[in-house]
Motif scaffolding. Sequence first.
Motif, PDB file in Angstrom:
ATOM      1  N   PRO A 256       0.851  -1.200   0.000  1.00  0.00           N
ATOM      2  CA  PRO A 256       0.000   0.000   0.000  1.00  0.00           C
ATOM      3  C   PRO A 256       0.887   1.251   0.000  1.00  0.00           C
ATOM      4  O   PRO A 256       2.036   1.186   0.444  1.00  0.00           O
ATOM      5  N   PRO A 257       0.340   2.395  -0.453  1.00  0.00           N
ATOM      6  CA  PRO A 257       1.147   3.623  -0.546  1.00  0.00           C
ATOM      7  C   PRO A 257       1.714   4.095   0.792  1.00  0.00           C
ATOM      8  O   PRO A 257       2.737   4.751   0.834  1.00  0.00           O
ATOM      9  N   SER A 258       1.017   3.780   1.885  1.00  0.00           N
ATOM     10  CA  SER A 258       1.606   4.077   3.196  1.00  0.00           C
ATOM     11  C   SER A 258       1.268   2.924   4.124  1.00  0.00           C
ATOM     12  O   SER A 258       0.228   2.257   3.951  1.00  0.00           O
ATOM     13  N   LEU A 259       2.157   2.681   5.055  1.00  0.00           N
ATOM     14  CA  LEU A 259       1.937   1.538   5.959  1.00  0.00           C
ATOM     15  C   LEU A 259       2.706   1.730   7.251  1.00  0.00           C
ATOM     16  O   LEU A 259       3.705   2.443   7.303  1.00  0.00           O
ATOM     17  N   ASP A 260       2.197   1.063   8.277  1.00  0.00           N
ATOM     18  CA  ASP A 260       2.877   1.007   9.573  1.00  0.00           C
ATOM     19  C   ASP A 260       3.479  -0.402   9.645  1.00  0.00           C
ATOM     20  O   ASP A 260       2.737  -1.389   9.697  1.00  0.00           O
ATOM     21  N   PRO A 261       4.808  -0.529   9.579  1.00  0.00           N
ATOM     22  CA  PRO A 261       5.419  -1.841   9.346  1.00  0.00           C
ATOM     23  C   PRO A 261       4.963  -2.959  10.285  1.00  0.00           C
ATOM     24  O   PRO A 261       4.689  -4.072   9.824  1.00  0.00           O
ATOM     25  N   LYS A 262       4.872  -2.682  11.587  1.00  0.00           N
ATOM     26  CA  LYS A 262       4.568  -3.776  12.529  1.00  0.00           C
ATOM     27  C   LYS A 262       3.184  -4.383  12.281  1.00  0.00           C
ATOM     28  O   LYS A 262       3.085  -5.589  12.036  1.00  0.00           O
ATOM     29  N   PRO A 263       2.105  -3.581  12.323  1.00  0.00           N
ATOM     30  CA  PRO A 263       0.796  -4.194  12.036  1.00  0.00           C
ATOM     31  C   PRO A 263       0.677  -4.702  10.610  1.00  0.00           C
ATOM     32  O   PRO A 263       0.071  -5.754  10.363  1.00  0.00           O
ATOM     33  N   PHE A 264       1.299  -4.001   9.661  1.00  0.00           N
ATOM     34  CA  PHE A 264       1.198  -4.455   8.266  1.00  0.00           C
ATOM     35  C   PHE A 264       1.886  -5.812   8.085  1.00  0.00           C
ATOM     36  O   PHE A 264       1.472  -6.616   7.236  1.00  0.00           O
ATOM     37  N   ALA A 265       2.910  -6.071   8.897  1.00  0.00           N
ATOM     38  CA  ALA A 265       3.632  -7.352   8.786  1.00  0.00           C
ATOM     39  C   ALA A 265       2.673  -8.535   8.933  1.00  0.00           C
ATOM     40  O   ALA A 265       2.801  -9.548   8.235  1.00  0.00           O
ATOM     41  N   GLU A 266       1.706  -8.403   9.828  1.00  0.00           N
ATOM     42  CA  GLU A 266       0.760  -9.515  10.061  1.00  0.00           C
ATOM     43  C   GLU A 266      -0.148  -9.715   8.846  1.00  0.00           C
ATOM     44  O   GLU A 266      -0.420 -10.855   8.437  1.00  0.00           O
ATOM     45  N   THR A 267      -0.600  -8.613   8.268  1.00  0.00           N
ATOM     46  CA  THR A 267      -1.432  -8.681   7.057  1.00  0.00           C
ATOM     47  C   THR A 267      -0.636  -9.323   5.920  1.00  0.00           C
ATOM     48  O   THR A 267      -1.144 -10.164   5.166  1.00  0.00           O
ATOM     49  N   LEU A 268       0.625  -8.890   5.808  1.00  0.00           N
ATOM     50  CA  LEU A 268       1.476  -9.423   4.738  1.00  0.00           C
ATOM     51  C   LEU A 268       1.699 -10.921   4.907  1.00  0.00           C
ATOM     52  O   LEU A 268       1.596 -11.690   3.933  1.00  0.00           O
ATOM     53  N   LYS A 269       1.981 -11.349   6.138  1.00  0.00           N
ATOM     54  CA  LYS A 269       2.206 -12.785   6.383  1.00  0.00           C
ATOM     55  C   LYS A 269       0.996 -13.584   5.941  1.00  0.00           C
ATOM     56  O   LYS A 269       1.121 -14.629   5.275  1.00  0.00           O
ATOM     57  N   ALA A 270      -0.179 -13.130   6.321  1.00  0.00           N
ATOM     58  CA  ALA A 270      -1.408 -13.856   5.962  1.00  0.00           C
ATOM     59  C   ALA A 270      -1.559 -13.923   4.446  1.00  0.00           C
ATOM     60  O   ALA A 270      -1.942 -14.973   3.893  1.00  0.00           O
ATOM     61  N   ALA A 271      -1.234 -12.822   3.766  1.00  0.00           N
ATOM     62  CA  ALA A 271      -1.365 -12.807   2.301  1.00  0.00           C
ATOM     63  C   ALA A 271      -0.369 -13.783   1.661  1.00  0.00           C
ATOM     64  O   ALA A 271      -0.721 -14.544   0.762  1.00  0.00           O
ATOM     65  N   LEU A 272       0.872 -13.750   2.145  1.00  0.00           N
ATOM     66  CA  LEU A 272       1.896 -14.601   1.524  1.00  0.00           C
ATOM     67  C   LEU A 272       1.711 -16.075   1.883  1.00  0.00           C
ATOM     68  O   LEU A 272       2.144 -16.955   1.129  1.00  0.00           O
ATOM     69  N   ASP A 273       1.060 -16.329   3.015  1.00  0.00           N
ATOM     70  CA  ASP A 273       0.740 -17.717   3.387  1.00  0.00           C
ATOM     71  C   ASP A 273      -0.351 -18.303   2.483  1.00  0.00           C
ATOM     72  O   ASP A 273      -0.543 -19.518   2.443  1.00  0.00           O
ATOM     73  N   ALA A 274      -1.095 -17.424   1.806  1.00  0.00           N
ATOM     74  CA  ALA A 274      -2.329 -17.875   1.132  1.00  0.00           C
ATOM     75  C   ALA A 274      -2.100 -18.475  -0.249  1.00  0.00           C
ATOM     76  O   ALA A 274      -2.999 -19.111  -0.802  1.00  0.00           O
ATOM     77  N   GLY A 275      -0.918 -18.259  -0.823  1.00  0.00           N
ATOM     78  CA  GLY A 275      -0.694 -18.815  -2.162  1.00  0.00           C
ATOM     79  C   GLY A 275       0.577 -18.280  -2.773  1.00  0.00           C
ATOM     80  O   GLY A 275       1.317 -17.526  -2.140  1.00  0.00           O
ATOM     81  N   ASP A 276       0.816 -18.678  -4.027  1.00  0.00           N
ATOM     82  CA  ASP A 276       2.059 -18.314  -4.699  1.00  0.00           C
ATOM     83  C   ASP A 276       2.125 -16.804  -4.986  1.00  0.00           C
ATOM     84  O   ASP A 276       1.191 -16.225  -5.541  1.00  0.00           O
ATOM     85  N   VAL A 277       3.239 -16.208  -4.615  1.00  0.00           N
ATOM     86  CA  VAL A 277       3.526 -14.805  -4.943  1.00  0.00           C
ATOM     87  C   VAL A 277       4.985 -14.760  -5.389  1.00  0.00           C
ATOM     88  O   VAL A 277       5.859 -15.313  -4.721  1.00  0.00           O
ATOM     89  N   ALA A 278       5.249 -14.105  -6.518  1.00  0.00           N
ATOM     90  CA  ALA A 278       6.622 -14.067  -7.034  1.00  0.00           C
ATOM     91  C   ALA A 278       7.441 -12.956  -6.393  1.00  0.00           C
ATOM     92  O   ALA A 278       8.605 -13.157  -6.047  1.00  0.00           O
TER      93      ALA A 278
END
Length: 206
Positions: free
Chosen positions: A12-34
Motif C-alpha cells: 500500500p502507498p503508506s503503511l505502519d510496518p509492525k501491524p502491516f507485517a501480520e497482514t502481509l504474512k497472511a497474504a503470503l501464506d495464502a498462495g504463490d507470490v513471485a
Amino acid sequence: MTTPCRLYIITPPSLDPKPFAETLKAALDAGDVACLQLRLKDVPEDEIARAADVLMPIAQSHDVAFILNDRPDLAAKLGADGVHVGQEDTPYVEARRLVGKDRIVGVTCHNSRHLAMEAGEAGADYVAFGAFYPTTTKDPKTSCEIEVLQWWAEVMTVPCVAIGGITVENAPPLVAAGADFLAVSNGIWAYKDGPAAAVRAFNALF
Ligand SMILES: Cc1ncc(COP(=O)(O)OP(=O)(O)O)c(N)n1
Ligand SMILES: Cc1ncsc1CCOP(=O)(O)O
Ligand SMILES: [Mg+2]
C-alpha cells in the motif's frame, strides 16, 4: 512451453510496518507470490529502511523476491533482491551498476514497445507495461492496450509485468494475453474478502 502468470504484489502507498507485517504474512501464506515491491513515495530513507527491515525477511522466508521501488542504491545497501526503476528514475545502466548483476532490475515502459525493447536489450530482468485499468494508487502517465502484452509475449523472451488497476475481476484478459506477472496493489489490499483471499483468487485464475 509457456510459464503460468504469477502475482507481483505492491505494498500500500503508506503503511505502519509492525501491524502491516501480520497482514502481509497472511497474504503470503495464502498462495504463490513471485515478488513484493516496497513502494513508499516521498518518505525519508530511514522510514523505507525501517519498513524493509520488517518486511524483507517475511517476503524472503516465503521465497518471495523483495523489490525496492525507485532506489537502486538503497536496494543494494539493504540487501533487497532487486529494484524497480521508472523512466524518470535512475537510468537502467546506472541502476544495474548500483545493484550488481545478481539482483533483479525491472523497468517501467508505459505503453511503449520501443522503451521495452530498449530495456530488454540493455539487460532488464523484466519490463512493465501499464496502466491497463483506471487506478487511484497513482496518476499513471499512460494507458496501455492489452495487445501490447500479446505482441511482447509472442516476440520477446524477457518477462513482462502488467500494472495498473488490476483486480481479480478484470485480470483474465491480461493473463490470456500472456502477461508473465500481474503487479497489483489496491486489488490485493482492498479486496472484498481481504488480502489473503485476493491472493487465493488470483492464483485460481492462473
Ligand atoms: C512493477 C512496476 N511497474 C511499474 C511501476 C511504476 O514505476 P514508475 O513509473 O517509476 O512510478 P512509481 O511507482 O515510482 O510512482 C512500478 N512501481 N512497479
Ligand atoms: C505504480 C503504478 N504504476 C502504474 S499504475 C500503478 C499503480 C498500481 O497500483 P494499483 O494496482 O492499485 O492500481
Ligand atoms: Mg519510480
